[in-house]
Design a protein around this motif. Sequence first.
Motif: not given
Length: 89
Positions: A58-61, A63-66, A76-89
């Motif tokens: 978690y970087l803040g704001e 945004v996380a870069l697992p 390398f390969a990249l994927a981006i996930g958007r979660c408007p409601t947020g996640l439980s960390f």
Amino acid sequence: MRIDRYISANRVIDLSSQDLKKAYAELLGTFQNLLPSPHSRKKVLQELITREQAITSYLGEGVALPHARVKMNRPFALAIGRCPTGLSF
């Protein structure tokens, strides 16, 4: 650098999961052609979870870069996930 050269549109997804493990699994689902077996995706999922327990991605704001190192036929390969409601960390 143009990110659209490194990530395909089918790897940008809206996450429906509310917890981190399920969100990671959703993202890994976009890599079926690079990680064809469920066993390989499960192994990467465990690597992501282990890394997250050691140090947060978690970087803040909101945004996380697992990330994980995996043997593949490409650098390398990249994927981006958007979660408007947020996640439980």
